[in-house]
Write an enzyme that holds these catalytic residues in place. Structure first.
Site, PDB file in Angstrom:
ATOM      1  N   TRP A 221     -13.888 -11.823 -36.789  1.00 45.51           N
ATOM      2  CA  TRP A 221     -15.034 -11.092 -37.168  1.00 45.51           C
ATOM      3  C   TRP A 221     -16.371 -11.714 -36.528  1.00 45.51           C
ATOM      4  CZ3 TRP A 221     -19.768 -12.358 -39.060  1.00 45.51           C
ATOM      5  CH2 TRP A 221     -20.357 -11.299 -39.673  1.00 45.51           C
ATOM      6  N   HIS A 222     -16.311 -12.700 -35.875  1.00 46.99           N
ATOM      7  CA  HIS A 222     -17.314 -13.238 -35.345  1.00 46.99           C
ATOM      8  C   HIS A 222     -17.576 -12.903 -33.722  1.00 46.99           C
ATOM      9  CE1 HIS A 222     -17.995 -16.010 -38.758  1.00 46.99           C
ATOM     10  NE2 HIS A 222     -19.399 -15.804 -38.427  1.00 46.99           N
ATOM     11  N   GLY A 223     -16.477 -12.382 -33.224  1.00 47.44           N
ATOM     12  CA  GLY A 223     -16.675 -11.924 -31.738  1.00 47.44           C
ATOM     13  C   GLY A 223     -15.111 -11.902 -31.132  1.00 47.44           C
TER      14      GLY A 223
END
Length: 478
Positions: free
Chosen positions: A331-333
């Site tokens: 989700w963060h990257g």
């Protein structure tokens, strides 16, 4: 446009508030909010505002079909369709490059795909809406623009907090009154602005000076140059640089949340708290109950528990936790360092659950020091998308690159930023909050907190922002 820009502070926000309060009906206020929200989003992403509108349209339609479905199974099909479209779109825009890299060089047309701002946040919000309608926790909206407003609210559309539809629907569409909390909202907004302009931005400048800027570190064509530069960083420089980043990312992200929550309060909208001083935690489990709480609760309620949570066989509970943290990292990257970062936290959560929990409960200061060290090392993995650069910084902490303990430039940087680092460290704790709560017993101090301090913080922040050419919030990229 970002909250900490002078254009937003002295043009966009005042105009949006004036327009909002000039409207007498709730419908008129909401239409004003929608117009300004779409302008805000389109300011930086003019073409991708259509993507936001399209995804809201799909989820609005699917939620209506779920509400009208004659059976639970048919409703589930519409839920699956909405989730497939939402996740398919975020997968295309955010993870196409990572997927293609598994099979060879990334094609040029894939590499040129731009990531729509805030897509991770508003996609999750739309998913909660459809899921809550399916569960019976929320009613399906009959008007499309209501769902669009919920997804596009400029206060928190770009970087959270992730607001669940069933927690805000009544305030947003039935009745609200922000007159009593206007002052409190302004104060909360100004506190967040000061954290961003006076602390987070200077910490970021120090990180860039000691450990490369994000832009430079992320440029693959400069890898050899970046590697050489990081190998020369002194031990003291590496420790200071990562400590500054550790404080920057908390102050930056929590500042955005403060400003979003403050703007919501000005209008009578209550967004969930997103941070609760996570660096004061004594365990990894407690840390993630305090950090980015709206994301943690999303994965708990919409992924972990539906998978079976902990009420299943031990091996299955471990698997469920693994899935959650793999997804949290992704989700963060769309980069392997984020995947590894998620698995890093999974490993420590399992270590605590299986071995360390009985020990940590018997100790005092050591659990806190342990947590800070785990978080500190985790941010190294988080900041450098090229894992080799992150590993070089980790080696620099112990002098394993043959780097010196310190030098004149590092000592000078420390001396020049000692007050900044001390103030930032204090801002990461509830010390100021507790002190303010005690002083608010006195009428004079209450008056200062209500009127004088917000103005002072706004003026100081404005002075700090004048001349700043680049001060985005870190979580805009996610």
């Amino acid at each position: 446009m970002v909250f900490s820009s002078l254009l937003f502070l002295y043009a966009f926000l005042p105009l949006s508030l004036i327009s909002y309060f000039l409207c007498r009906s709730l419908r008129g206020k909401n239409l004003s909010l929608l117009v300004f929200s779409l302008i805000f989003y389109a300011w930086g992403e003019p073409k991708y505002v259509l993507l936001l509108m399209g995804m809201a349209l799909v989820d609005w339609f699917c939620a209506l079909r779920i509400a009208q479905a004659p059976s639970k199974n048919e409703g589930k099909l519409w839920l699956i369709l909405a989730a497939a479209i939402d996740l398919g779109l975020i997968g295309f825009f955010k993870y196409a490059g990572l997927f293609c890299s598994l099979f060879g060089p990334v094609p040029d047309f894939v590499a040129r795909i731009a990531l729509p701002i805030g897509i991770s946040f508003y996609t999750f919000q739309l998913l909660t809406y459809v899921a809550d309608v399916y569960r019976g926790d929320a009613s399906a909206e009959k008007e499309y623009w209501h769902v669009l407003l919920y997804a596009a609210l400029f206060h928190q559309c770009i970087a959270g907090p992730i607001v669940r539809y069933n927690s805000i629907a009544e305030e947003l569409f039935v009745a609200r009154d922000g007159s009593e909390e206007l002052t409190d909202g302004i104060r909360r907004f100004c506190v967040g602005l000061a954290k961003k302009a006076l602390l987070a931005n200077p910490c970021g400048a120090l990180v860039d000076a000691l450990l490369l800027s994000d832009t430079t570190a992320g440029d693959a064509s400069l890898f050899a140059q970046n590697l050489g530069a990081l190998q020369q960083v002194t031990v003291l420089g590496a420790w200071i640089g990562m400590a500054a980043f550790m404080m920057q990312i908390y102050l930056d992200f929590s500042a955005y949340s403060d400003m979003a929550i403050g703007m919501g309060k000005m209008l009578g909208l209550h967004y969930p708290e997103n941070f609760n001083y996570p660096y004061t935690a004594d365990s990894v489990t407690e840390f993630w109950r305090r950090w980015h709480m709206s994301l943690s609760s999303f994965f708990r309620d919409y992924v972990y528990i539906p998978l079976g949570g902990s009420r299943c066989a031990p091996w299955r509970a471990v698997l469920n936790t693994f899935v959650v943290w793999a997804l949290t990292g992704l989700w963060h990257g769309a980069s392997w360092n984020f995947v590894l970062w998620g698995l890093y936290w999974f490993a420590f959560l399992m270590l605590e659950r299986l071995l360390l929990k009985p020990v940590l409960g018997k100790l005092r200061i050591l659990p806190h020091l342990y947590l800070l060290l785990v978080v500190y090392c985790g941010w190294i993995l988080f900041r450098f998308t090229d894992v080799r650069l992150g590993w070089t910084v980790f080696r620099a902490l112990i002098g394993a690159n043959g780097n010196r303990l310190s030098d004149f430039l590092t000592v000078t940087a420390l001396q020049n930023n000692l007050f900044l680092l001390l103030a930032s460290a204090i801002a990461c704790t509830p010390l100021v909050k507790h002190l303010s709560q005690r002083l608010e017993r006195y009428a004079v101090w209450r008056g200062c907190c209500t009127s004088l301090f917000p103005v002072l913080l706004l003026l100081l922040s404005t002075c700090a922002l004048v001349g700043e050419s680049y001060n985005p919030f870190l979580y805009f990229q996610f």
